[in-house]
Each structure stands twice: as structure tokens, then as C-alpha cells.
Design an enzyme around this catalytic site. Structure first.
Site, PDB file in Angstrom:
ATOM      1  N   ASP A  15     -32.443  17.500  -7.483  1.00  0.00           N
ATOM      2  CA  ASP A  15     -31.071  17.677  -6.985  1.00  0.00           C
ATOM      3  C   ASP A  15     -30.336  16.379  -7.281  1.00  0.00           C
ATOM      4  OD1 ASP A  15     -28.861  18.786  -5.477  1.00  0.00           O
ATOM      5  OD2 ASP A  15     -29.426  17.490  -3.820  1.00  0.00           O
ATOM      6  N   SER A  16     -29.023  16.412  -7.055  1.00  0.00           N
ATOM      7  CA  SER A  16     -28.251  15.178  -7.229  1.00  0.00           C
ATOM      8  C   SER A  16     -28.574  14.150  -6.134  1.00  0.00           C
ATOM      9  CB  SER A  16     -26.763  15.508  -7.191  1.00  0.00           C
ATOM     10  OG  SER A  16     -26.458  16.132  -5.954  1.00  0.00           O
ATOM     11  N   TYR A  47     -22.649  15.575  -8.216  1.00  0.00           N
ATOM     12  CA  TYR A  47     -22.522  16.341  -9.455  1.00  0.00           C
ATOM     13  C   TYR A  47     -21.320  17.291  -9.364  1.00  0.00           C
ATOM     14  CZ  TYR A  47     -27.265  15.348 -11.324  1.00  0.00           C
ATOM     15  OH  TYR A  47     -28.387  14.767 -11.857  1.00  0.00           O
ATOM     16  N   CYS A  78     -30.354  22.487  -7.075  1.00  0.00           N
ATOM     17  CA  CYS A  78     -28.966  22.044  -7.020  1.00  0.00           C
ATOM     18  C   CYS A  78     -28.134  23.166  -7.624  1.00  0.00           C
ATOM     19  CB  CYS A  78     -28.810  20.771  -7.848  1.00  0.00           C
ATOM     20  SG  CYS A  78     -27.109  20.220  -8.031  1.00  0.00           S
ATOM     21  N   ASN A  79     -27.209  23.693  -6.844  1.00  0.00           N
ATOM     22  CA  ASN A  79     -26.388  24.802  -7.341  1.00  0.00           C
ATOM     23  C   ASN A  79     -25.453  24.361  -8.451  1.00  0.00           C
ATOM     24  OD1 ASN A  79     -26.589  27.280  -5.202  1.00  0.00           O
ATOM     25  ND2 ASN A  79     -26.986  25.309  -4.259  1.00  0.00           N
ATOM     26  N   GLU A 155     -24.886  13.619   3.076  1.00  0.00           N
ATOM     27  CA  GLU A 155     -25.618  12.419   2.605  1.00  0.00           C
ATOM     28  C   GLU A 155     -25.573  11.314   3.656  1.00  0.00           C
ATOM     29  OE1 GLU A 155     -27.226  11.348  -0.453  1.00  0.00           O
ATOM     30  OE2 GLU A 155     -27.260  13.433  -1.115  1.00  0.00           O
ATOM     31  N   CYS A 187     -24.762  25.394  -1.934  1.00  0.00           N
ATOM     32  CA  CYS A 187     -25.000  23.982  -2.273  1.00  0.00           C
ATOM     33  C   CYS A 187     -26.159  23.576  -1.373  1.00  0.00           C
ATOM     34  CB  CYS A 187     -23.762  23.143  -1.970  1.00  0.00           C
ATOM     35  SG  CYS A 187     -24.083  21.361  -2.087  1.00  0.00           S
ATOM     36  N   HIS A 189     -26.998  20.921  -0.137  1.00  0.00           N
ATOM     37  CA  HIS A 189     -26.689  19.995   0.956  1.00  0.00           C
ATOM     38  C   HIS A 189     -26.213  20.743   2.218  1.00  0.00           C
ATOM     39  CE1 HIS A 189     -26.691  16.867  -2.143  1.00  0.00           C
ATOM     40  NE2 HIS A 189     -26.605  15.953  -1.195  1.00  0.00           N
TER      41      HIS A 189
HETATM   42  N1  DGL Z   1     -26.700  19.708  -3.749  1.00  0.00           N
HETATM   43  C1  DGL Z   1     -25.939  20.043  -4.888  1.00  0.00           C
HETATM   44  C2  DGL Z   1     -25.647  21.496  -5.053  1.00  0.00           C
HETATM   45  O1  DGL Z   1     -26.452  22.275  -4.634  1.00  0.00           O
HETATM   46  C3  DGL Z   1     -24.870  19.198  -5.412  1.00  0.00           C
HETATM   47  C4  DGL Z   1     -24.129  18.275  -4.585  1.00  0.00           C
HETATM   48  C5  DGL Z   1     -23.333  17.390  -5.476  1.00  0.00           C
HETATM   49  O2  DGL Z   1     -23.931  16.487  -6.064  1.00  0.00           O
HETATM   50  O3  DGL Z   1     -22.124  17.615  -5.594  1.00  0.00           O
HETATM   51  O4  DGL Z   1     -24.646  21.869  -5.614  1.00  0.00           O
END
Ligand code: DGL
Length: 271
Positions: A15-16, A47, A78-79, A155, A187, A189
Site C-alpha cells: 500500500d502507499s 497515491y 491499495c485501491n 495516517e 480505500c 485507510h
Molecule cells: N490506501 C490507499 C487506497 O486504498 C491509498 C491512500 C493514498 O495513498 O492516497 O487507495
């Protein structure tokens, strides 16, 4: 570096940042014998606000790093990365993404066919969920909302903070009146902010996390023999990498992974 037939080879998850740890946690529970390597690309997070080309490049670089580590399959937890990356361009290793399993779980869950999708700007703009959902069932009504401020709040560990409730209200109040019964946390997160999200949408709206549905796809691949299952009874290894390794990564990893964190090796910066 092919480890595809090696049952002891780890499953790579990335993931990011810390978001993918919510997926890793589910996978650790679902696959107690498997070894895992996790990469959080914290040096380049987020990301979700970046262009498709940049997200694709970061994804390819991280997959390459995991491949060099000898993984037997990769999970893009990570989506934003999943929505921009085509597995067809990376034939060397089986790659799982979070979009298809999340869409399937939501489609199976909804009764009134009204589904919300929350994601980063990149994920929402890509329409990856809308396409995946409509290909499963063309009569669904899908309402997508980009929530770019959710990632830094997660985060920072601000899940119990009033500022998060306020921002959730700002993003989600419009959705509330659309009578959705299911909402995809698009996402990785966002499960960290589940309470704040439910506070606005109401407890009756089912929140879909991709982790469990994803675990089922991996289980199927193992049962069909396309990915070897680790039969070893030795204690497994969990390695955590972050491209910018700092104490806040460790403290969030400890919160999310709980007891699994104690068993993990924090392997520092990956590159
Ligand atoms: N956790 C990530 C996702 O599922 C990306 C979060 C990010 O870096 O913007 O999209």
C-alpha cells in the site's frame, strides 16, 4: 527469481502507507501458516491525489521490489494502485487487487441496489468500482464520493478526533439522503475511520472492507493449486518495510496489527 512453486515463499502485500495493514491483518488471520512481506510506500504517500501514470510507476516499482524478495504472489492492498494497474502487464507473478473482491461483496450485500463508494480522487475518477459493480449487475445505483482528507487523518491516527467527525460529515452528508444500504470503503485507510463514517451514514448502512473478500479469492487460488499453500508447521515470518520508516509507522502498525505486530520484524526502509 521465480518462487511461484515454493510454498514457503512469502505473500507480498503493499500500500502507499499504513492503510494496507488493515488488509494484512485479515490475511494474517485467514492464513496462519503463510509468511508475509509488507511494504508501505510512505515516502511517496499519498497515491490517491497523483496522476494515473505516476501511480502506475510507483506500483510497478514496488511490485518489482517484492518480486526480488522472492514472493509467490502479490496483493495490491491499495485501491488507488489497484484502479490504475493492469495485472495483464505483470505476468511473472499472480497479482490480486482489492477492487473486484470489494465490488463482489457489495453486490452480494445490497438489498435495495443503492451502493455508495468512498475512495481517493484517483480511485473515484478511474470509475473502477462503478465499472466492476455494473458488470456484475447493471441495475445498481452507484454513488461515489472522493474523500482525499481521510488518508492523512488515518495516517496521523486521528480516528477518534472531532476533526475527523467534522470532515466525515462534510464528505458524507450528501450520501445520507440517497438511501444507500451498502457502502464500499474503497480505500484501505478508511476502515481505520469506520466509526466516524458510520456516525454520519448510520449503523444500518453496511460498510464493505476489501480484506475478507480478498482472502476468499486467495483461498480459492490456493485450493485450485495456482498458488502453493504453505504446509510448514514452523513459525511464520512477517516482515514490514516502509520506504520512509519512522516511529509513527511503527505505532500505527502496532495499533492495527495488535498481537501480530510483536511477531513481525520491522525491516526498515525498503529502497
Ligand atoms: N490506501 C490507499 C487506497 O486504498 C491509498 C491512500 C493514498 O495513498 O492516497 O487507495
Amino acid at each position: 527469481v521465480s518462487n511461484l512453486k515454493n510454498e514457503n515463499a512469502p505473500i507480498g502485500v503493499f500500500d502507499s502507507g499504513i492503510g494496507g495493514l488493515t488488509v494484512l491483518k485479515t490475511l494474517l488471520q485467514s492464513f496462519p501458516n503463510e509468511n508475509f512481506i509488507y511494504v508501505g510506500d510512505t515516502a511517496r504517500l499519498p497515491y490517491g491525489n497523483k496522476s494515473p501514470q505516476t501511480i502506475r510507476r510507483y506500483t510497478e516499482e514496488t511490485l518489482e521490489f517484492l518480486k526480488q524478495k522472492g514472493i509467490k504472489c502479490a496483493v495490491i492492498a491499495c485501491n488507488s494502485a489497484s484502479s490504475q494497474f493492469s495485472e495483464a502487464n505483470f505476468k511473472e507473478i499472480p497479482v490480486f487487487n482489492v477492487i473486484a473482491p470489494g465490488a463482489q461483496a457489495a453486490q452480494a450485500q445490497t438489498k435495495n441496489k443503492k451502493i455508495g463508494v468512498l475512495g481517493t480522487r484517483a480511485t473515484v475518477t478511474s470509475e473502477a468500482y462503478s465499472k466492476a459493480l455494473l458488470s456484475l449487475s447493471p441495475d445498481l445505483n452507484i454513488y461515489s464520493v472522493a474523500c482525499p482528507l481521510f488518508v492523512p487523518l488515518a495516517e496521523e491516527g486521528l480516528d477518534e478526533d472531532p476533526i475527523t467527525n467534522l470532515i466525515a460529515f462534510r464528505y458524507l452528508n450528501g450520501l445520507k439522503n440517497l438511501n444507500i444500504d451498502t457502502c464500499i470503503l474503497g480505500c484501505t485507510h478508511y476502515p481505520i475511520l469506520k466509526k466516524a463514517i458510520s456516525k454520519v451514514l448510520g449503523d444500518e448502512v453496511q460498510l464493505i472492507e476489501s480484506g475478507e473478500a480478498l482472502a476468499q479469492s486467495i483461498e480459492l487460488a490456493m485450493n485450485s493449486g495456482s498458488i502453493p499453500k504453505n504446509q510448514s508447521k514452523e513459525s511464520r515470518s512477517i516482515e514490514l518495510f516502509a520506504t520512509d520508516h519512522n516511529s509513527s509507522f511503527d505505532s500505527m502498525a502496532a495499533r492495527i496489527l495488535g498481537a501480530h505486530f510483536a511477531a513481525a520484524t520491522s525491516a526498515g526502509c525498503s529502497y
